[in-house]
Structures are given as structure tokens and as C-alpha cells.
Design a protein around this motif. Structure first.
Motif, PDB file in Angstrom:
ATOM      1  N   VAL A  12      -4.138   7.406  15.206  1.00  0.00           N
ATOM      2  CA  VAL A  12      -2.963   7.518  16.061  1.00  0.00           C
ATOM      3  C   VAL A  12      -3.299   6.753  17.329  1.00  0.00           C
ATOM      4  CG1 VAL A  12      -1.468   9.079  17.355  1.00  0.00           C
ATOM      5  CG2 VAL A  12      -2.347   9.773  15.119  1.00  0.00           C
ATOM      6  N   ALA A  23       1.185   5.894  14.188  1.00  0.00           N
ATOM      7  CA  ALA A  23       0.321   6.750  13.376  1.00  0.00           C
ATOM      8  C   ALA A  23       0.149   6.043  12.040  1.00  0.00           C
ATOM      9  CB  ALA A  23       0.944   8.129  13.187  1.00  0.00           C
ATOM     10  N   LEU A 113      -2.010  12.401  18.948  1.00  0.00           N
ATOM     11  CA  LEU A 113      -1.227  12.998  17.876  1.00  0.00           C
ATOM     12  C   LEU A 113      -0.318  14.080  18.453  1.00  0.00           C
ATOM     13  CD1 LEU A 113      -0.431  13.415  14.928  1.00  0.00           C
ATOM     14  CD2 LEU A 113      -2.482  14.851  14.661  1.00  0.00           C
TER      15      LEU A 113
END
Length: 127
Positions: A12, A23, A113
Motif C-alpha cells: 500500500v 494498494a 492501509l
């Protein structure tokens, strides 16, 4: 393109523009994809404050034969996805267990993330 399922999460990243997110993951056949949230720019090329993201997000096919020669994998074919689908992909990435034989992940992997999940939860709208 049929929408891929996450088999292995790779990384990510915050893109160098300071607000777009990617991602990278692969499906069961090891075909690579990128879930991408593009930051929204003003007509003058700057960024909105607070940051906003274009809707809908999209998946980029990383197959090098599908993009112009000598271009980044971000130049691959793009398929729009719903924010709901983006959240599902991010959940699958989060649930994946760490594999010591897998790709090296960025130092900020977990933090980024989480930020990407937050953007998806608010569907690209500013905080």
C-alpha cells in the motif's frame, strides 16, 4: 475485465502527488492489480483542501502488455469499481496474514492501509 479477488497483498502506498493511494495485490493466478484512489485536483492543478478523491475508485491491470511501453504500471487499463467493492478489497488485504516469503512491504504499510480504508469509508469525501 472481471473484477479480481485478492489472493496476495503486496503493498500500500501514498503516491508522490501526496494524496492518491494505491494498494497492489494479485489474484490466484498471480496476475497483479492496483486498487487506486486518485486525489481530486482543482482546475489550476492544485489540490482541494481538505483532500478529496475522485469517485469512483478504479482497479488498474498491471499486465505490461496492456500499457504503453516504458510507462509505470499506473498507466495500465482502468476499470471503475464501487466504493463498496473497494472496501471489500481493502478488507481482504487487511485480513491477509503476513507471509515472510512475500514481497517487501513499505514501513508505512499498516498506517497507509488504515488511511486508505478511511478514505473508502467516507467514499472519497474530505474529512
Amino acid at each position: 475485465m472481471s473484477l479480481p479477488e485478492v489472493h496476495r497483498a503486496e503493498n500500500v502506498e501514498m503516491i508522490r502527488d501526496g494524496g492518491s493511494w494505491s494498494a497492489t495485490f494479485s489474484d490466484k493466478s498471480s496476475h497483479r492489480y492496483i486498487l487506486f484512489f486518485q486525489i481530486r485536483r482543482t482546475e489550476q492543478g492544485g489540490f482541494y483542501t481538505p483532500k478529496q478523491h475522485l469517485s469512483p475508485p478504479f482497479i488498474i491491470d498491471c499486465d505490461p502488455t496492456l500499457r504503453p511501453e516504458n510507462y509505470s504500471q499506473l498507466a495500465g487499463p482502468r476499470t471503475p469499481v464501487s466504493w463498496e467493492r473497494a472496501r471489500k478489497i481493502l478488507r481482504n488485504i487487511r485480513e491477509e496474514k503476513t507471509d515472510l516469503t512475500g514481497p517487501e512491504r513499505s514501513f508505512h504499510y499498516e498506517e497507509w492501509l488504515q488511511e486508505m480504508i478511511e478514505v473508502a469509508n467516507r467514499e472519497g469525501a474530505p474529512i
